[in-house]
Motif scaffolding. Structure first.
Motif, mmCIF file in Angstrom:
data_model
loop_
_atom_site.group_PDB
_atom_site.id
_atom_site.type_symbol
_atom_site.label_atom_id
_atom_site.label_comp_id
_atom_site.label_asym_id
_atom_site.label_seq_id
_atom_site.Cartn_x
_atom_site.Cartn_y
_atom_site.Cartn_z
ATOM 1 N N GLU A 164 -3.659 5.125 -4.475
ATOM 2 C CA GLU A 164 -4.722 4.924 -3.500
ATOM 3 C C GLU A 164 -5.981 5.665 -3.938
ATOM 4 O O GLU A 164 -5.909 6.797 -4.407
ATOM 5 C CB GLU A 164 -4.275 5.436 -2.122
ATOM 6 C CG GLU A 164 -4.811 4.588 -0.994
ATOM 7 C CD GLU A 164 -4.427 5.144 0.368
ATOM 8 O OE1 GLU A 164 -3.281 5.600 0.523
ATOM 9 O OE2 GLU A 164 -5.303 5.118 1.253
ATOM 10 N N PHE A 217 -6.689 -0.069 -7.305
ATOM 11 C CA PHE A 217 -5.737 -0.113 -6.190
ATOM 12 C C PHE A 217 -5.821 -1.418 -5.406
ATOM 13 O O PHE A 217 -4.808 -2.095 -5.185
ATOM 14 C CB PHE A 217 -5.962 1.082 -5.253
ATOM 15 C CG PHE A 217 -5.038 1.107 -4.064
ATOM 16 C CD1 PHE A 217 -3.712 1.471 -4.206
ATOM 17 C CD2 PHE A 217 -5.505 0.755 -2.802
ATOM 18 C CE1 PHE A 217 -2.848 1.488 -3.106
ATOM 19 C CE2 PHE A 217 -4.657 0.762 -1.703
ATOM 20 C CZ PHE A 217 -3.326 1.135 -1.854
ATOM 21 N N ARG A 268 12.502 6.879 -2.622
ATOM 22 C CA ARG A 268 11.440 6.470 -1.700
ATOM 23 C C ARG A 268 11.258 4.950 -1.710
ATOM 24 O O ARG A 268 11.183 4.303 -0.663
ATOM 25 C CB ARG A 268 10.128 7.157 -2.122
ATOM 26 C CG ARG A 268 8.979 7.026 -1.143
ATOM 27 C CD ARG A 268 7.723 7.706 -1.677
ATOM 28 N NE ARG A 268 7.076 6.938 -2.730
ATOM 29 C CZ ARG A 268 6.238 5.921 -2.516
ATOM 30 N NH1 ARG A 268 5.964 5.525 -1.286
ATOM 31 N NH2 ARG A 268 5.690 5.265 -3.533
ATOM 32 N N GLU A 269 11.223 4.360 -2.886
ATOM 33 C CA GLU A 269 10.959 2.924 -3.010
ATOM 34 C C GLU A 269 12.142 2.078 -2.526
ATOM 35 O O GLU A 269 11.956 1.028 -1.908
ATOM 36 C CB GLU A 269 10.622 2.591 -4.473
ATOM 37 C CG GLU A 269 9.285 3.195 -4.895
ATOM 38 C CD GLU A 269 9.018 3.091 -6.400
ATOM 39 O OE1 GLU A 269 9.813 2.470 -7.128
ATOM 40 O OE2 GLU A 269 7.987 3.662 -6.844
ATOM 41 N N ALA A 301 0.843 -1.203 0.000
ATOM 42 C CA ALA A 301 0.000 0.000 0.000
ATOM 43 C C ALA A 301 0.872 1.244 0.000
ATOM 44 O O ALA A 301 0.572 2.236 -0.679
ATOM 45 C CB ALA A 301 -0.931 -0.010 1.207
ATOM 46 N N GLU A 302 1.974 1.191 0.732
ATOM 47 C CA GLU A 302 2.923 2.303 0.766
ATOM 48 C C GLU A 302 3.620 2.450 -0.591
ATOM 49 O O GLU A 302 3.775 3.546 -1.128
ATOM 50 C CB GLU A 302 3.946 2.039 1.882
ATOM 51 C CG GLU A 302 4.841 3.197 2.207
ATOM 52 C CD GLU A 302 4.077 4.432 2.681
ATOM 53 O OE1 GLU A 302 3.088 4.271 3.414
ATOM 54 O OE2 GLU A 302 4.476 5.547 2.288
ATOM 55 N N HIS A 303 4.027 1.302 -1.136
ATOM 56 C CA HIS A 303 4.704 1.305 -2.436
ATOM 57 C C HIS A 303 3.824 1.953 -3.514
ATOM 58 O O HIS A 303 4.306 2.710 -4.343
ATOM 59 C CB HIS A 303 5.051 -0.133 -2.825
ATOM 60 C CG HIS A 303 5.641 -0.281 -4.196
ATOM 61 N ND1 HIS A 303 6.971 -0.024 -4.451
ATOM 62 C CD2 HIS A 303 5.081 -0.624 -5.376
ATOM 63 C CE1 HIS A 303 7.202 -0.212 -5.747
ATOM 64 N NE2 HIS A 303 6.079 -0.577 -6.334
ATOM 65 N N TYR A 304 2.521 1.625 -3.491
ATOM 66 C CA TYR A 304 1.591 2.132 -4.509
ATOM 67 C C TYR A 304 0.723 3.276 -3.981
ATOM 68 O O TYR A 304 -0.394 3.485 -4.470
ATOM 69 C CB TYR A 304 0.722 0.994 -5.033
ATOM 70 C CG TYR A 304 1.423 0.133 -6.067
ATOM 71 C CD1 TYR A 304 1.964 0.699 -7.231
ATOM 72 C CD2 TYR A 304 1.536 -1.246 -5.900
ATOM 73 C CE1 TYR A 304 2.605 -0.085 -8.177
ATOM 74 C CE2 TYR A 304 2.171 -2.049 -6.865
ATOM 75 C CZ TYR A 304 2.694 -1.453 -7.999
ATOM 76 O OH TYR A 304 3.329 -2.234 -8.946
ATOM 77 N N ALA A 305 1.220 4.033 -3.004
ATOM 78 C CA ALA A 305 0.441 5.103 -2.364
ATOM 79 C C ALA A 305 -0.144 6.084 -3.378
ATOM 80 O O ALA A 305 -1.249 6.595 -3.190
ATOM 81 C CB ALA A 305 1.304 5.844 -1.348
ATOM 82 N N GLU A 306 0.599 6.338 -4.474
ATOM 83 C CA GLU A 306 0.108 7.310 -5.470
ATOM 84 C C GLU A 306 -1.197 6.843 -6.134
ATOM 85 O O GLU A 306 -1.908 7.659 -6.721
ATOM 86 C CB GLU A 306 1.171 7.565 -6.549
ATOM 87 C CG GLU A 306 1.478 6.334 -7.379
ATOM 88 C CD GLU A 306 2.332 6.610 -8.633
ATOM 89 O OE1 GLU A 306 1.980 7.507 -9.414
ATOM 90 O OE2 GLU A 306 3.362 5.922 -8.803
ATOM 91 N N SER A 343 10.861 8.906 -6.733
ATOM 92 C CA SER A 343 10.230 7.604 -6.496
ATOM 93 C C SER A 343 11.280 6.557 -6.185
ATOM 94 O O SER A 343 11.087 5.711 -5.304
ATOM 95 C CB SER A 343 9.453 7.131 -7.724
ATOM 96 O OG SER A 343 8.524 8.080 -8.132
#
Ligand code: DAT
Ligand code: MG
Length: 140
Positions: free
Chosen positions: A55, A60, A131-132, A48-53, A128
């Motif tokens: 959400e 999602f 962050r990742e 969920a954090e990885h794909y936060a953009e 990104s």
């Protein structure tokens, strides 16, 4: 020189289909250096954090469920403009229209409307990537 690091994931469909070696082969053949490689099943919080953009988007939840459905190969690769370079190697998001010669274009099979299962992930910008990489490899 513009040496960068990027986060690459071989998604559960790629691992299940035995394409881990094929993806790493393409990355290494291009001349990028592998700094970290780890096979692991990610938990939902990480994904969920990885794909936060993404959400709130309709895909999602299916995306996170799919990514948690089996092990992924997480890779940090380094090289000259590797962030953009690996995105080209991966090909467009939708395997249907991804160019031949790219991973998704050559090997992607999730054609049609659903583009969730497209074999690989690659960071899309220096921000990104930073962050990742922190998310997947806190110690690196
Ligand atoms: P990319 O992986 O090319 O950076 P993205 O960041 O826009 O693409 O989306 C992340 C992932 O989400 C993508 O690899 C597959 C899935 N996805 C994107 N758009 C989708 C859609 N319209 N329907 C289903 N899944 C989608
Ligand atoms: Mg993306």
């Amino acid at each position: 020189p513009h040496t960068e690091r990027t986060l690459i994931l071989v998604k559960p469909d790629g691992v299940r289909r035995g394409l881990v070696g094929e993806v790493l082969r393409r990355v290494e053949a291009k001349g990028y250096t592998l700094l970290a490689v780890e096979l692991r099943t990610a938990d939902e919080a990480l994904l969920a954090e990885h794909y936060a953009e993404h959400e709130g988007k309709p895909f999602f939840r299916p995306l996170v469920d799919f990514m948690a459905s089996g092990p992924v190969l997480a890779v940090v690769a380094e090289g000259e403009r590797v962030i953009e370079g690996f995105r080209v190697i991966a090909g467009a998001t939708d395997p249907t229209t991804a160019a031949p010669g790219s991973i998704r274009g050559d090997l992607g099979r999730d054609w049609g409307l659903a583009v969730t299962q497209n074999l690989v992930h690659g960071s899309d910008s220096p921000e990104s990537a930073e962050r990742e990489i922190k998310l997947w490899f806190p110690g690196l």
